[in-house]
Design a protein around this motif. Sequence first.
Motif, PDB file in Angstrom:
ATOM      1  N   ALA A 178       0.793  -1.235   0.000  1.00 23.38           N
ATOM      2  CA  ALA A 178       0.000   0.000   0.000  1.00 23.38           C
ATOM      3  C   ALA A 178       0.826   1.287   0.000  1.00 23.38           C
ATOM      4  CB  ALA A 178      -0.970  -0.015   1.181  1.00 23.38           C
ATOM      5  N   PRO A 179       1.780   1.496   0.934  1.00 18.98           N
ATOM      6  CA  PRO A 179       2.465   2.798   0.980  1.00 18.98           C
ATOM      7  C   PRO A 179       3.385   3.061  -0.205  1.00 18.98           C
ATOM      8  CG  PRO A 179       3.444   1.283   2.553  1.00 18.98           C
ATOM      9  CD  PRO A 179       2.231   0.602   2.004  1.00 18.98           C
ATOM     10  N   TYR A 180       3.717   2.036  -0.958  1.00 15.48           N
ATOM     11  CA  TYR A 180       4.643   2.190  -2.072  1.00 15.48           C
ATOM     12  C   TYR A 180       3.926   2.281  -3.411  1.00 15.48           C
ATOM     13  CZ  TYR A 180       7.256   0.338   1.852  1.00 15.48           C
ATOM     14  OH  TYR A 180       7.760   0.134   3.108  1.00 15.48           O
ATOM     15  N   LEU A 181       2.894   1.474  -3.584  1.00 14.36           N
ATOM     16  CA  LEU A 181       2.196   1.436  -4.874  1.00 14.36           C
ATOM     17  C   LEU A 181       1.153   2.538  -5.008  1.00 14.36           C
ATOM     18  CD1 LEU A 181       2.173  -0.374  -7.438  1.00 14.36           C
ATOM     19  CD2 LEU A 181       0.178  -1.504  -6.477  1.00 14.36           C
ATOM     20  N   LEU A 182       0.447   2.861  -3.918  1.00 18.26           N
ATOM     21  CA  LEU A 182      -0.653   3.822  -4.013  1.00 18.26           C
ATOM     22  C   LEU A 182      -0.224   5.202  -4.526  1.00 18.26           C
ATOM     23  CD1 LEU A 182      -2.881   3.044  -0.903  1.00 18.26           C
ATOM     24  CD2 LEU A 182      -3.449   2.699  -3.304  1.00 18.26           C
ATOM     25  N   PRO A 183       0.908   5.776  -4.066  1.00 16.42           N
ATOM     26  CA  PRO A 183       1.288   7.101  -4.591  1.00 16.42           C
ATOM     27  C   PRO A 183       1.495   7.132  -6.094  1.00 16.42           C
ATOM     28  CG  PRO A 183       2.498   6.617  -2.580  1.00 16.42           C
ATOM     29  CD  PRO A 183       1.806   5.337  -2.992  1.00 16.42           C
ATOM     30  N   VAL A 184       1.834   5.987  -6.676  1.00 14.49           N
ATOM     31  CA  VAL A 184       2.008   5.912  -8.132  1.00 14.49           C
ATOM     32  C   VAL A 184       0.695   5.562  -8.813  1.00 14.49           C
ATOM     33  CG1 VAL A 184       3.278   4.776  -9.991  1.00 14.49           C
ATOM     34  CG2 VAL A 184       4.398   5.184  -7.800  1.00 14.49           C
ATOM     35  N   ALA A 185      -0.083   4.673  -8.197  1.00 12.31           N
ATOM     36  CA  ALA A 185      -1.298   4.183  -8.833  1.00 12.31           C
ATOM     37  C   ALA A 185      -2.457   5.176  -8.785  1.00 12.31           C
ATOM     38  CB  ALA A 185      -1.725   2.867  -8.182  1.00 12.31           C
ATOM     39  N   LEU A 186      -2.613   5.884  -7.681  1.00 16.68           N
ATOM     40  CA  LEU A 186      -3.782   6.763  -7.541  1.00 16.68           C
ATOM     41  C   LEU A 186      -3.854   7.850  -8.607  1.00 16.68           C
ATOM     42  CD1 LEU A 186      -4.174   7.093  -3.657  1.00 16.68           C
ATOM     43  CD2 LEU A 186      -5.545   5.743  -5.260  1.00 16.68           C
ATOM     44  N   PRO A 187      -2.752   8.527  -8.945  1.00 19.93           N
ATOM     45  CA  PRO A 187      -2.847   9.500 -10.043  1.00 19.93           C
ATOM     46  C   PRO A 187      -3.254   8.857 -11.371  1.00 19.93           C
ATOM     47  CG  PRO A 187      -0.860   9.877  -8.757  1.00 19.93           C
ATOM     48  CD  PRO A 187      -1.427   8.573  -8.292  1.00 19.93           C
ATOM     49  N   LEU A 188      -2.819   7.619 -11.615  1.00 20.76           N
ATOM     50  CA  LEU A 188      -3.196   6.935 -12.846  1.00 20.76           C
ATOM     51  C   LEU A 188      -4.686   6.611 -12.849  1.00 20.76           C
ATOM     52  CD1 LEU A 188      -0.193   4.437 -13.190  1.00 20.76           C
ATOM     53  CD2 LEU A 188      -0.530   6.606 -14.391  1.00 20.76           C
ATOM     54  N   ILE A 189      -5.201   6.214 -11.682  1.00 25.42           N
ATOM     55  CA  ILE A 189      -6.632   5.928 -11.573  1.00 25.42           C
ATOM     56  C   ILE A 189      -7.441   7.198 -11.774  1.00 25.42           C
ATOM     57  CG2 ILE A 189      -8.462   5.158 -10.017  1.00 25.42           C
ATOM     58  CD1 ILE A 189      -6.427   3.272  -8.737  1.00 25.42           C
ATOM     59  N   ARG A 190      -6.994   8.285 -11.168  1.00 26.53           N
ATOM     60  CA  ARG A 190      -7.687   9.567 -11.321  1.00 26.53           C
ATOM     61  C   ARG A 190      -7.672  10.030 -12.774  1.00 26.53           C
ATOM     62  NH1 ARG A 190     -11.203  10.201  -7.385  1.00 26.53           N
ATOM     63  NH2 ARG A 190     -10.306  10.509  -5.326  1.00 26.53           N
ATOM     64  N   ALA A 191      -6.586   9.814 -13.444  1.00 28.42           N
ATOM     65  CA  ALA A 191      -6.500  10.221 -14.852  1.00 28.42           C
ATOM     66  C   ALA A 191      -7.470   9.425 -15.716  1.00 28.42           C
ATOM     67  CB  ALA A 191      -5.074  10.038 -15.362  1.00 28.42           C
ATOM     68  N   GLU A 192      -7.752   8.187 -15.308  1.00 28.23           N
ATOM     69  CA  GLU A 192      -8.695   7.346 -16.041  1.00 28.23           C
ATOM     70  C   GLU A 192     -10.128   7.801 -15.831  1.00 28.23           C
ATOM     71  OE1 GLU A 192      -9.770   4.086 -18.498  1.00 28.23           O
ATOM     72  OE2 GLU A 192      -7.802   4.941 -18.055  1.00 28.23           O
ATOM     73  N   ASN A 193     -10.445   8.216 -14.592  1.00 30.56           N
ATOM     74  CA  ASN A 193     -11.810   8.633 -14.279  1.00 30.56           C
ATOM     75  C   ASN A 193     -11.781   9.571 -13.089  1.00 30.56           C
ATOM     76  OD1 ASN A 193     -14.528   8.859 -13.456  1.00 30.56           O
ATOM     77  ND2 ASN A 193     -15.013   6.864 -14.316  1.00 30.56           N
ATOM     78  N   LEU A 194     -11.989  10.848 -13.345  1.00 25.98           N
ATOM     79  CA  LEU A 194     -11.931  11.850 -12.284  1.00 25.98           C
ATOM     80  C   LEU A 194     -13.112  11.765 -11.332  1.00 25.98           C
ATOM     81  CD1 LEU A 194     -10.700  14.961 -14.307  1.00 25.98           C
ATOM     82  CD2 LEU A 194      -9.364  13.539 -12.752  1.00 25.98           C
ATOM     83  N   THR A 195     -14.192  11.094 -11.724  1.00 22.96           N
ATOM     84  CA  THR A 195     -15.387  11.025 -10.874  1.00 22.96           C
ATOM     85  C   THR A 195     -15.356   9.826  -9.931  1.00 22.96           C
ATOM     86  OG1 THR A 195     -16.644   9.687 -12.468  1.00 22.96           O
ATOM     87  CG2 THR A 195     -16.719  12.087 -12.732  1.00 22.96           C
ATOM     88  N   LEU A 196     -14.355   8.979 -10.061  1.00 24.03           N
ATOM     89  CA  LEU A 196     -14.292   7.775  -9.237  1.00 24.03           C
ATOM     90  C   LEU A 196     -13.990   8.119  -7.780  1.00 24.03           C
ATOM     91  CD1 LEU A 196     -14.225   4.644  -9.114  1.00 24.03           C
ATOM     92  CD2 LEU A 196     -11.764   4.807  -9.523  1.00 24.03           C
ATOM     93  N   GLU A 197     -14.805   7.603  -6.879  1.00 19.73           N
ATOM     94  CA  GLU A 197     -14.541   7.729  -5.452  1.00 19.73           C
ATOM     95  C   GLU A 197     -13.804   6.480  -4.992  1.00 19.73           C
ATOM     96  OE1 GLU A 197     -17.941   8.601  -3.078  1.00 19.73           O
ATOM     97  OE2 GLU A 197     -18.829   9.895  -4.603  1.00 19.73           O
ATOM     98  N   ILE A 198     -12.688   6.676  -4.301  1.00 20.38           N
ATOM     99  CA  ILE A 198     -11.848   5.546  -3.914  1.00 20.38           C
ATOM    100  C   ILE A 198     -11.764   5.437  -2.398  1.00 20.38           C
ATOM    101  CG2 ILE A 198      -9.580   4.478  -4.118  1.00 20.38           C
ATOM    102  CD1 ILE A 198      -9.141   6.177  -6.616  1.00 20.38           C
ATOM    103  N   GLY A 199     -12.086   4.254  -1.897  1.00 15.19           N
ATOM    104  CA  GLY A 199     -11.888   3.946  -0.486  1.00 15.19           C
ATOM    105  C   GLY A 199     -10.808   2.891  -0.373  1.00 15.19           C
ATOM    106  N   VAL A 200      -9.791   3.145   0.440  1.00 13.41           N
ATOM    107  CA  VAL A 200      -8.647   2.244   0.545  1.00 13.41           C
ATOM    108  C   VAL A 200      -8.579   1.657   1.943  1.00 13.41           C
ATOM    109  CG1 VAL A 200      -6.130   2.095   0.498  1.00 13.41           C
ATOM    110  CG2 VAL A 200      -7.326   3.445  -1.224  1.00 13.41           C
TER     111      VAL A 200
END
Length: 308
Positions: free
Chosen positions: A103-125
């Motif tokens: 989690a602490p290593y992958l999320l900082p890289v993955a979350l911007p990519l997810i946001r770029a795919e869909n800005l309306t997505l709500e994410i709970g981690v």
Amino acid sequence: MTITLRQLSYFLALAEHRHFGRAAETVHVSQPALSVQIRELEAELGVQLVERQPRGVILTPAGHDLLRHARRVMQEVRALKDAARWQRGLGGRLSLGLIPTVAPYLLPVALPLIRAENLTLEIGVREARTDRLLADLDEGRLDAALLALPTGRDDLVEAPLFEDRFLLAGSARQIAALGVGAEGVRPDALDPDRLLLLDEGHCLADQALEVCGMKRDETRVDLGASSLATLCGLAAEGFGLTFLPEIALRSERAASPALAVHRFAMPEPSRRLGLVRRRISREDGWFVALAAILTEAGERLTRAARDG
């Protein structure tokens, strides 16, 4: 016969907690209200489902039978809700679980990519150990979980993401004292007295022991650390050696500049990280889309570790 989903959800809470008060708190109703619904359910079925005792309840044989059916019904209900939520692909609200060594290593890289795919997505981690993530997945509290494969579960769909190789980490002095050449370190040559492990129950600790052909009771320097960052900090100061996943290399080196690492001999030990979901859930593209994004994030980190 009329049995409601509310009654089944109340019964499942009671079966889990075996206490009317605690079950009522879980489903956010008063204890009398829950008791009334259970009695109505018993009357509708014509059987006694629980034995009421001063300190709690015990399921009757009929109660155990209903428990199996109720769980199956609620799984189907969750599948219907999932299908409605994900009809348009990666959108809506996503509940994603990850193990603590990812989690602490992958999320900082993955979350911007997810946001770029869909800005309306709500994410709970949710960050938790594998057994807790699988339980939350079973209960519908998570849509998907990222963990080490295989899970050994036929009721889950597994999507392999990327290979995360292990590095040996410690102080420069400790690494040099191993006297290893360009061919790398052999895991079975490590001194178990110098190996630092995470708390029991962390899959990374189990994987490290398996790679070295050791059992936990053979390691004497077992500090029971709950985070990889703690282990790396101790290793950097010369308190021992630990296994460091490639995806964590950049972050842990930045946090502990004195940390030295060395590659293991070929074939390098590794873990296969993957995304899993309930097989009963309908897949309308969101799972494949999410897996592709997480794969890209993971490969960026592992590529940087190998190029560096």
